[in-house]
Scaffold this motif. Sequence first.
Motif, PDB file in Angstrom:
ATOM      1  N   GLN A 173       0.836  -1.189   0.000  1.00  0.00           N
ATOM      2  CA  GLN A 173       0.000   0.000   0.000  1.00  0.00           C
ATOM      3  C   GLN A 173       0.874   1.244   0.000  1.00  0.00           C
ATOM      4  OE1 GLN A 173      -3.729  -0.269   2.440  1.00  0.00           O
ATOM      5  NE2 GLN A 173      -2.572  -1.910   3.443  1.00  0.00           N
ATOM      6  N   SER A 174       0.316   2.338  -0.426  1.00  0.00           N
ATOM      7  CA  SER A 174       1.080   3.585  -0.509  1.00  0.00           C
ATOM      8  C   SER A 174       1.372   4.131   0.887  1.00  0.00           C
ATOM      9  CB  SER A 174       0.282   4.628  -1.299  1.00  0.00           C
ATOM     10  OG  SER A 174      -0.844   5.058  -0.553  1.00  0.00           O
ATOM     11  N   PRO A 175       2.441   4.917   1.047  1.00  0.00           N
ATOM     12  CA  PRO A 175       2.748   5.517   2.356  1.00  0.00           C
ATOM     13  C   PRO A 175       1.578   6.314   2.924  1.00  0.00           C
ATOM     14  CG  PRO A 175       4.606   5.774   0.878  1.00  0.00           C
ATOM     15  CD  PRO A 175       3.475   5.222   0.052  1.00  0.00           C
ATOM     16  N   ALA A 176       0.831   6.986   2.040  1.00  0.00           N
ATOM     17  CA  ALA A 176      -0.300   7.780   2.512  1.00  0.00           C
ATOM     18  C   ALA A 176      -1.388   6.888   3.090  1.00  0.00           C
ATOM     19  CB  ALA A 176      -0.868   8.624   1.372  1.00  0.00           C
ATOM     20  N   GLU A 177      -1.645   5.737   2.414  1.00  0.00           N
ATOM     21  CA  GLU A 177      -2.668   4.814   2.900  1.00  0.00           C
ATOM     22  C   GLU A 177      -2.243   4.202   4.240  1.00  0.00           C
ATOM     23  OE1 GLU A 177      -4.700   3.103  -1.191  1.00  0.00           O
ATOM     24  OE2 GLU A 177      -2.710   2.361  -0.592  1.00  0.00           O
ATOM     25  N   LEU A 178      -0.968   3.831   4.334  1.00  0.00           N
ATOM     26  CA  LEU A 178      -0.482   3.254   5.585  1.00  0.00           C
ATOM     27  C   LEU A 178      -0.525   4.275   6.718  1.00  0.00           C
ATOM     28  CD1 LEU A 178       2.566   1.252   4.197  1.00  0.00           C
ATOM     29  CD2 LEU A 178       0.471   0.287   5.159  1.00  0.00           C
ATOM     30  N   ALA A 179      -0.129   5.510   6.414  1.00  0.00           N
ATOM     31  CA  ALA A 179      -0.155   6.563   7.431  1.00  0.00           C
ATOM     32  C   ALA A 179      -1.576   6.783   7.926  1.00  0.00           C
ATOM     33  CB  ALA A 179       0.413   7.858   6.851  1.00  0.00           C
ATOM     34  N   ARG A 180      -2.520   6.724   6.995  1.00  0.00           N
ATOM     35  CA  ARG A 180      -3.936   6.923   7.356  1.00  0.00           C
ATOM     36  C   ARG A 180      -4.424   5.784   8.256  1.00  0.00           C
ATOM     37  NH1 ARG A 180      -5.300   7.634   2.702  1.00  0.00           N
ATOM     38  NH2 ARG A 180      -5.038   9.894   2.674  1.00  0.00           N
ATOM     39  N   PRO A 204       1.541  16.830   3.550  1.00  0.00           N
ATOM     40  CA  PRO A 204       1.778  17.657   4.740  1.00  0.00           C
ATOM     41  C   PRO A 204       0.593  17.639   5.718  1.00  0.00           C
ATOM     42  CG  PRO A 204       2.446  18.828   2.760  1.00  0.00           C
ATOM     43  CD  PRO A 204       1.715  17.607   2.305  1.00  0.00           C
ATOM     44  N   GLU A 205      -0.618  17.618   5.157  1.00  0.00           N
ATOM     45  CA  GLU A 205      -1.824  17.618   5.991  1.00  0.00           C
ATOM     46  C   GLU A 205      -1.854  16.384   6.894  1.00  0.00           C
ATOM     47  OE1 GLU A 205      -5.690  19.035   7.220  1.00  0.00           O
ATOM     48  OE2 GLU A 205      -4.304  19.987   5.811  1.00  0.00           O
ATOM     49  N   MET A 206      -1.567  15.210   6.306  1.00  0.00           N
ATOM     50  CA  MET A 206      -1.593  13.962   7.091  1.00  0.00           C
ATOM     51  C   MET A 206      -0.497  13.961   8.162  1.00  0.00           C
ATOM     52  SD  MET A 206      -2.730  11.080   7.988  1.00  0.00           S
ATOM     53  CE  MET A 206      -4.064  11.006   6.794  1.00  0.00           C
ATOM     54  N   ASN A 207       0.695  14.390   7.793  1.00  0.00           N
ATOM     55  CA  ASN A 207       1.792  14.436   8.769  1.00  0.00           C
ATOM     56  C   ASN A 207       1.501  15.431   9.888  1.00  0.00           C
ATOM     57  OD1 ASN A 207       3.406  12.470   7.557  1.00  0.00           O
ATOM     58  ND2 ASN A 207       4.299  13.945   6.133  1.00  0.00           N
ATOM     59  N   LEU A 235      -0.850  13.671  12.241  1.00  0.00           N
ATOM     60  CA  LEU A 235      -0.146  12.660  13.036  1.00  0.00           C
ATOM     61  C   LEU A 235       0.658  13.312  14.159  1.00  0.00           C
ATOM     62  CD1 LEU A 235       1.026  10.286  10.174  1.00  0.00           C
ATOM     63  CD2 LEU A 235      -0.542   9.678  12.019  1.00  0.00           C
ATOM     64  N   HIS A 236       1.346  14.414  13.836  1.00  0.00           N
ATOM     65  CA  HIS A 236       2.109  15.129  14.870  1.00  0.00           C
ATOM     66  C   HIS A 236       1.173  15.707  15.926  1.00  0.00           C
ATOM     67  CE1 HIS A 236       6.328  15.033  13.833  1.00  0.00           C
ATOM     68  NE2 HIS A 236       6.058  15.255  12.558  1.00  0.00           N
ATOM     69  N   ALA A 237       0.087  16.318  15.470  1.00  0.00           N
ATOM     70  CA  ALA A 237      -0.850  16.939  16.415  1.00  0.00           C
ATOM     71  C   ALA A 237      -1.477  15.891  17.335  1.00  0.00           C
ATOM     72  CB  ALA A 237      -1.934  17.700  15.651  1.00  0.00           C
ATOM     73  N   ASN A 238      -1.879  14.762  16.748  1.00  0.00           N
ATOM     74  CA  ASN A 238      -2.510  13.708  17.543  1.00  0.00           C
ATOM     75  C   ASN A 238      -1.511  13.058  18.501  1.00  0.00           C
ATOM     76  OD1 ASN A 238      -4.695  14.345  16.005  1.00  0.00           O
ATOM     77  ND2 ASN A 238      -4.968  12.334  15.089  1.00  0.00           N
ATOM     78  N   LEU A 265       4.090  22.279   9.501  1.00  0.00           N
ATOM     79  CA  LEU A 265       3.493  21.635   8.336  1.00  0.00           C
ATOM     80  C   LEU A 265       2.171  22.297   7.939  1.00  0.00           C
ATOM     81  CD1 LEU A 265       4.198  17.973   9.439  1.00  0.00           C
ATOM     82  CD2 LEU A 265       5.164  19.072   7.407  1.00  0.00           C
ATOM     83  N   LYS A 266       1.449  22.774   8.944  1.00  0.00           N
ATOM     84  CA  LYS A 266       0.169  23.441   8.690  1.00  0.00           C
ATOM     85  C   LYS A 266       0.023  24.597   9.677  1.00  0.00           C
ATOM     86  CE  LYS A 266      -4.812  22.687   8.296  1.00  0.00           C
ATOM     87  NZ  LYS A 266      -5.931  21.752   8.510  1.00  0.00           N
ATOM     88  N   PRO A 267       0.442  25.787   9.295  1.00  0.00           N
ATOM     89  CA  PRO A 267       0.439  26.945  10.212  1.00  0.00           C
ATOM     90  C   PRO A 267      -0.928  27.285  10.797  1.00  0.00           C
ATOM     91  CG  PRO A 267       1.766  27.409   8.270  1.00  0.00           C
ATOM     92  CD  PRO A 267       1.038  26.124   7.994  1.00  0.00           C
ATOM     93  N   THR A 268      -2.006  26.845  10.134  1.00  0.00           N
ATOM     94  CA  THR A 268      -3.352  27.188  10.626  1.00  0.00           C
ATOM     95  C   THR A 268      -3.974  26.050  11.445  1.00  0.00           C
ATOM     96  OG1 THR A 268      -4.335  26.379   8.556  1.00  0.00           O
ATOM     97  CG2 THR A 268      -3.774  28.731   8.684  1.00  0.00           C
ATOM     98  N   HIS A 269      -3.170  25.086  11.840  1.00  0.00           N
ATOM     99  CA  HIS A 269      -3.692  23.944  12.604  1.00  0.00           C
ATOM    100  C   HIS A 269      -4.021  24.427  14.022  1.00  0.00           C
ATOM    101  CE1 HIS A 269      -4.406  19.999  14.110  1.00  0.00           C
ATOM    102  NE2 HIS A 269      -3.879  19.369  13.057  1.00  0.00           N
ATOM    103  N   LEU A 270      -5.273  24.772  14.238  1.00  0.00           N
ATOM    104  CA  LEU A 270      -5.686  25.413  15.482  1.00  0.00           C
ATOM    105  C   LEU A 270      -5.540  24.482  16.692  1.00  0.00           C
ATOM    106  CD1 LEU A 270      -6.591  28.246  16.067  1.00  0.00           C
ATOM    107  CD2 LEU A 270      -8.970  27.481  15.999  1.00  0.00           C
ATOM    108  N   LYS A 271      -5.857  23.188  16.515  1.00  0.00           N
ATOM    109  CA  LYS A 271      -5.735  22.257  17.636  1.00  0.00           C
ATOM    110  C   LYS A 271      -4.285  22.135  18.096  1.00  0.00           C
ATOM    111  CE  LYS A 271      -9.794  19.313  16.906  1.00  0.00           C
ATOM    112  NZ  LYS A 271     -10.263  17.924  16.652  1.00  0.00           N
TER     113      LYS A 271
END
Length: 374
Positions: free
Chosen positions: A61-68, A101-104, A107-110, A134-140
Motif C-alpha cells: 500500500q502507498s505511504p499515505a494509505e499506511l499513514a492513514r 503535509p496535511e496527514m503528517n 499525526l504530529h498533532a494527535n 506543516l500546517k500553520p493554521t492547525h488550530l488544535k
Amino acid sequence: MAEPGADGGAGPRYRGGLHPDTWEQELEAIPMFMKQCPAEIDAERHPDLACLQSLLFDEEQSPAELARMYRNEGNEYFREKEYQKAVVAYTEGLKKKCEEPEMNAVLHANRGAAQFYLGNYRSALNDAIQATKLKPTHLKAIIRGALCHMELKNFSEAIAWCEKGLQIDSKEKKLLEVRAKADKLKRAQERDARKAKVMEKKEQCEKEILLAAIKERNIKLALEPSGEEEEISDGLAEISLDGFHSDNATGAKVHLDANGNLNWPVLFLYPEHKQTDFTVAFHENSRFIDHLMVMFAELPPWDVERKYLPSSLELYFEDGEREEMYELNPEHTLLQVLQHERYFVRAGTPAVLVFVKGSPYSNKYFSGKKVHRL
C-alpha cells in the motif's frame, strides 16, 4: 465434511467444529468474536490475527494509505485512553514518510495530544511545533502548544501561541481562556521574581556585614571541613552547618543580633560517652562556665557515675592540622576562644571537647598527643 457421531448416533459432527465443553474459549480465539485483541500478536498462537494484520498493513500500500491506517489505529487507542499505544501508532504513521503535509500535521498533532495526557509536555510541545510548521493554521496544534507552555510555566510563550491562534480565530474560547490565565500567572511570576531579587540582595548585604564583623574580630574560618585550613574568604555560603549532621542543629547559623554582637551555634562533644550538646545561639561575650552551669544544672541520664559537674570539667579544642590539643579556660568568653591563634571555625560551627578532670578516659585519650595545658 460431516462425520458420524462419536456415539454412533445419526447426528452429524463436522471436522473443525467447536467442542461442546470448550466452545466459549474456542469462539474467543476467532478474531471476529474476540472481546479484546492481544497487545502483542504471536503468529503461532494467533495465525488468523497475524494474517489480518498483514493484510491491514501490507507494505504494497502507498505511504499515505499506511499513514492513514496508523492514524485511525492511533485514534482508536486515544478514544480508549490507551495513550502510550496511541503514541506508538502515530509514530509508525510518521515513519511511513507520507508526502501529504496535511496527514503528517495530523499525526504530529494527535501524537502531541497523547503525549500531553501522558504528562510528556516537552515532547507534546515538539509535536505541536512540527504540526504548525506543516500546517500553520492547525488550530488544535496551536492550542496544544499553548497548553504545553502553561504546564512548563513558560507563560510568555503561552501568550505568544495564544496570540498566533487568535489571529486565525479571534473568538476561540479556549485560547482566550488560556491567554487570560497565562497573563495573570506571568504577572505573578514576574512579581515573585522581583521579590526574590530584593530578598537576595538583602541577604547578600547581610552576609557582607556579617563577614566584615568576623574579619574585624580576627576569627579564622575553615570553609571546607576537609582538614585543610582555609583563611577567611570572600563568600559566606559555606558558613553553615553543612558539614555537621544533627537534627538539633538544622538551620542554625552565625548571626548578628540587634546590638551588633555575634551569636554562634556551638557544639559540645563528650567523647567518653559519644554524646553531644548543641547551643543554637552562643553569645560571643558569654563565658563557657556560664553555659556549663546551665547545661549541667541537672546531670544528664548518660552520666550514671554523676561526675559531670561544672567544676570538674575541662574544655579543649583540637588543632587538626598539627594534631595538637589546646585546653580552654572556662572563664573565657566564646570570642576569646575564637580569637586563639590556632582556632579555626569549621563548617560555621565552633566545637569544643569536654572531659572530666583526671579521669582514666581523659588520661588515655590524651596519651601520645601533644596537649597545650593552661
